[in-house]
Scaffold this motif. Structure first.
Motif, PDB file in Angstrom:
ATOM      1  N   UNK A  18       0.832  -1.215   0.000  1.00  0.00           N
ATOM      2  CA  UNK A  18       0.000   0.000   0.000  1.00  0.00           C
ATOM      3  C   UNK A  18       0.860   1.256   0.000  1.00  0.00           C
ATOM      4  N   UNK A  19       1.931   1.251   0.785  1.00  0.00           N
ATOM      5  CA  UNK A  19       2.813   2.422   0.829  1.00  0.00           C
ATOM      6  C   UNK A  19       3.541   2.599  -0.501  1.00  0.00           C
ATOM      7  N   UNK A  20       3.871   1.482  -1.148  1.00  0.00           N
ATOM      8  CA  UNK A  20       4.501   1.571  -2.479  1.00  0.00           C
ATOM      9  C   UNK A  20       3.526   2.181  -3.494  1.00  0.00           C
ATOM     10  N   UNK A  21       2.228   1.868  -3.351  1.00  0.00           N
ATOM     11  CA  UNK A  21       1.207   2.497  -4.217  1.00  0.00           C
ATOM     12  C   UNK A  21       1.205   4.008  -3.983  1.00  0.00           C
ATOM     13  N   UNK A  22       1.249   4.417  -2.720  1.00  0.00           N
ATOM     14  CA  UNK A  22       1.170   5.845  -2.390  1.00  0.00           C
ATOM     15  C   UNK A  22       2.377   6.629  -2.898  1.00  0.00           C
ATOM     16  N   UNK A  23       3.566   6.010  -2.861  1.00  0.00           N
ATOM     17  CA  UNK A  23       4.747   6.758  -3.343  1.00  0.00           C
ATOM     18  C   UNK A  23       4.913   6.626  -4.855  1.00  0.00           C
ATOM     19  N   UNK A  24       4.038   5.810  -5.482  1.00  0.00           N
ATOM     20  CA  UNK A  24       4.057   5.724  -6.942  1.00  0.00           C
ATOM     21  C   UNK A  24       4.988   4.668  -7.511  1.00  0.00           C
ATOM     22  N   UNK A  25       5.574   3.822  -6.644  1.00  0.00           N
ATOM     23  CA  UNK A  25       6.481   2.802  -7.194  1.00  0.00           C
ATOM     24  C   UNK A  25       5.711   1.575  -7.694  1.00  0.00           C
ATOM     25  N   UNK A  26       4.421   1.478  -7.339  1.00  0.00           N
ATOM     26  CA  UNK A  26       3.558   0.442  -7.928  1.00  0.00           C
ATOM     27  C   UNK A  26       2.480   1.155  -8.742  1.00  0.00           C
ATOM     28  N   UNK A  27       2.604   1.172 -10.057  1.00  0.00           N
ATOM     29  CA  UNK A  27       1.570   1.825 -10.865  1.00  0.00           C
ATOM     30  C   UNK A  27       0.279   0.992 -10.843  1.00  0.00           C
ATOM     31  N   UNK A  28      -0.847   1.663 -10.731  1.00  0.00           N
ATOM     32  CA  UNK A  28      -2.129   0.944 -10.680  1.00  0.00           C
ATOM     33  C   UNK A  28      -2.801   0.967 -12.048  1.00  0.00           C
ATOM     34  N   UNK A  29      -3.544  -0.095 -12.367  1.00  0.00           N
ATOM     35  CA  UNK A  29      -4.361  -0.057 -13.584  1.00  0.00           C
ATOM     36  C   UNK A  29      -5.464   1.002 -13.449  1.00  0.00           C
ATOM     37  N   UNK A  30      -6.220   1.223 -14.510  1.00  0.00           N
ATOM     38  CA  UNK A  30      -7.341   2.171 -14.439  1.00  0.00           C
ATOM     39  C   UNK A  30      -8.429   1.625 -13.516  1.00  0.00           C
ATOM     40  N   UNK A  31      -9.321   2.514 -13.111  1.00  0.00           N
ATOM     41  CA  UNK A  31     -10.421   2.082 -12.230  1.00  0.00           C
ATOM     42  C   UNK A  31     -11.202   0.926 -12.861  1.00  0.00           C
ATOM     43  N   UNK A  32     -11.523   1.056 -14.145  1.00  0.00           N
ATOM     44  CA  UNK A  32     -12.321   0.014 -14.820  1.00  0.00           C
ATOM     45  C   UNK A  32     -11.568  -1.321 -14.835  1.00  0.00           C
ATOM     46  N   UNK A  33     -10.249  -1.247 -15.079  1.00  0.00           N
ATOM     47  CA  UNK A  33      -9.454  -2.484 -15.120  1.00  0.00           C
ATOM     48  C   UNK A  33      -9.402  -3.145 -13.741  1.00  0.00           C
ATOM     49  N   UNK A  34      -9.260  -2.316 -12.704  1.00  0.00           N
ATOM     50  CA  UNK A  34      -9.232  -2.871 -11.340  1.00  0.00           C
ATOM     51  C   UNK A  34     -10.566  -3.538 -11.005  1.00  0.00           C
ATOM     52  N   UNK A  35     -11.663  -2.857 -11.362  1.00  0.00           N
ATOM     53  CA  UNK A  35     -12.993  -3.423 -11.085  1.00  0.00           C
ATOM     54  C   UNK A  35     -13.187  -4.743 -11.815  1.00  0.00           C
ATOM     55  N   UNK A  36     -12.737  -4.793 -13.070  1.00  0.00           N
ATOM     56  CA  UNK A  36     -12.863  -6.028 -13.853  1.00  0.00           C
ATOM     57  C   UNK A  36     -12.066  -7.164 -13.223  1.00  0.00           C
TER      58      UNK A  36
END
Length: 428
Positions: free
Chosen positions: A327-345
């Protein structure tokens, strides 16, 4: 600019979040940990009775509970328990361990005790579509309300405090006491009585053994295959309870009737987050389910809100440790997240696969064997050390031992020899 993080709850998950936030002073300001009670530990803090204010007890801890996982796999990977302790610990030792963790990582100054989080809501996104910030409204013991803004919120309030009691037709006809294992503290008051225990998972089985040893007659009612391992004298098994008859007798699924002085529900807990507006967050919060959560952590619509420790049948502390670091890696941007739609899928697909495998709605957050791949995936994505293979190996060995002899498996002591090997030590 350093990010501000609010942590809701000072149990094991909240302390783990605080510890890792404090270890990244270049990225994060010191966290604010909101703790409803006057102490840390969450469910590990034993409370003999409901709290003095007359409210319900938060903890489900009972007096004689010992851990059903050995300390060697239960520990946070970077903070071992004291070596001389036996593998299976009384709850007091786990509470001491969490206090020691708190001291060691200088978490105490960042905890606001006796402070209730009343509302957590997303503030408007910044112009240009930047990340959401969060307004957190809290209230201290004197009734003073305060609203503050944070960049992220970690929900670490646990899910073992709101008892789930399934409806039983005719329950009003029952003449004896009805309680949930959440309220159970010790066995002596049940001596000489017939107790119908509903549910044969970890707590149902443990409490049944305690009751039988204290001289109660136990009827263990469950829908699982009949337990074939040795149970102490005084414990019988029955099919699930289906109704209470007008005369107060109990009727089981196989048509048989019985009588009991006490009904004890060992039927798990509900997810409850009174400080969140689920609709606003695009979430559905039901008794046994919170969805959609990408990687069992964040609502796709608001990926700076994290639920730590929501999965069931896991190795809890190692799991929290992986979730927090990801979670902290997500916040600092070292883990890029997919788009909202991709995450929901992705979430929908994963849940659909489980349903197709025959997993019931109330078990969709049970990880069991999937937990190892899950933790490995988080570690790989965020670039932190994965759990050593010995954790899985020893966890599975203890699981086997528990199936063979639920009464005696805690007599064994273990030692970790390396990242891949453990050994049994005779009881000292």
């Amino acid at each position: 600019m350093m990010q501000r993080v609010a942590v809701v709850g000072g149990g094991a998950a909240g302390l783990c979040a605080a510890r890792h936030i404090l270890s990244r002073p270049n990225s994060f300001a010191p966290p604010v940990v909101f703790e409803l009670s006057g102490h840390i530990g969450g469910t590990w803090r034993y409370e003999e009775r409901p709290d003095a204010s007359g409210g319900a007890a938060h903890s489900s801890m009972y007096r004689d509970l010992r851990t059903n996982l050995p300390k060697e796999v239960m520990m946070f990977p970077d903070f071992p328990f004291e070596r001389q302790l036996s593998s299976f610990l009384p709850h007091q030792e786990v509470q001491k361990y969490l206090e020691s963790y708190c001291h060691s990582h200088s978490i105490w100054p960042h905890i606001r005790f006796n402070t209730e989080v009343e509302n957590v809501k997303p503030a408007l996104k910044t112009p240009g579509g930047g990340a959401t910030s969060w307004e957190v409204t809290s209230c201290d013991a004197r009734g003073r309300q305060k609203t503050e803004t944070f960049d992220s919120v970690f929900v670490c309030s646990g899910h073992y405090s709101d008892p789930h009691v399934p409806s039983v037709p005719g329950i009003h006809n029952f003449k004896g006491a009805v309680l949930h294992s959440h309220s159970y503290r010790f066995a002596e008051p049940f001596s000489g009585r017939t107790v119908l225990v509903l549910g044969a998972k970890a707590s149902g089985l443990d409490i049944s053994i305690e009751l039988a040893k204290a001289g109660a007659q136990v009827i263990l009612s469950h829908g699982r295959p009949r337990l074939t391992f040795p149970l102490p004298p005084g414990i019988g098994q029955s099919s699930p309870l289906v109704a209470i008859e007008e005369d107060g007798s109990v009727r089981f699924q196989d048509g048989s009737l019985g009588r009991a002085d006490v009904l004890m529900f060992c039927t798990g807990y509900n997810f409850k987050y009174p400080f969140l507006d689920a609709d606003q967050l695009g979430l559905k919060i039901q008794d046994h389910m919170v969805s959609p959560l990408y990687r069992y952590l964040m609502p796709p619509a608001f990926p700076s809100l994290f639920f730590i420790g929501i999965c069931k049948i896991i190795c809890p502390f190692p799991n929290f440790n992986c979730q927090v670091q990801f979670s902290l890696a997500v916040l600092v941007g070292s883990v890029p997240l997919p788009s909202r739609a991709e995450m929901e899928d992705e979430v929908l697909q994963e849940l659909q696969e489980k349903v197709e495998r025959g997993v019931e709605q109330r078990h969709l957050l049970v990880l069991e064997q999937d937990q190892w791949e899950y933790c490995q995936g988080l570690a790989q994505a965020a670039g932190f050390p994965p759990l050593p293979p010995v954790v899985r190996s020893l966890y599975e060995e203890v699981w086997r031992q528990r199936q063979i002899h639920p009464e005696n498996y805690r007599r064994l002591n273990y030692r970790l020899v390396s990242d891949t090997r453990w050994e049994v030590h005779p009881a000292e």
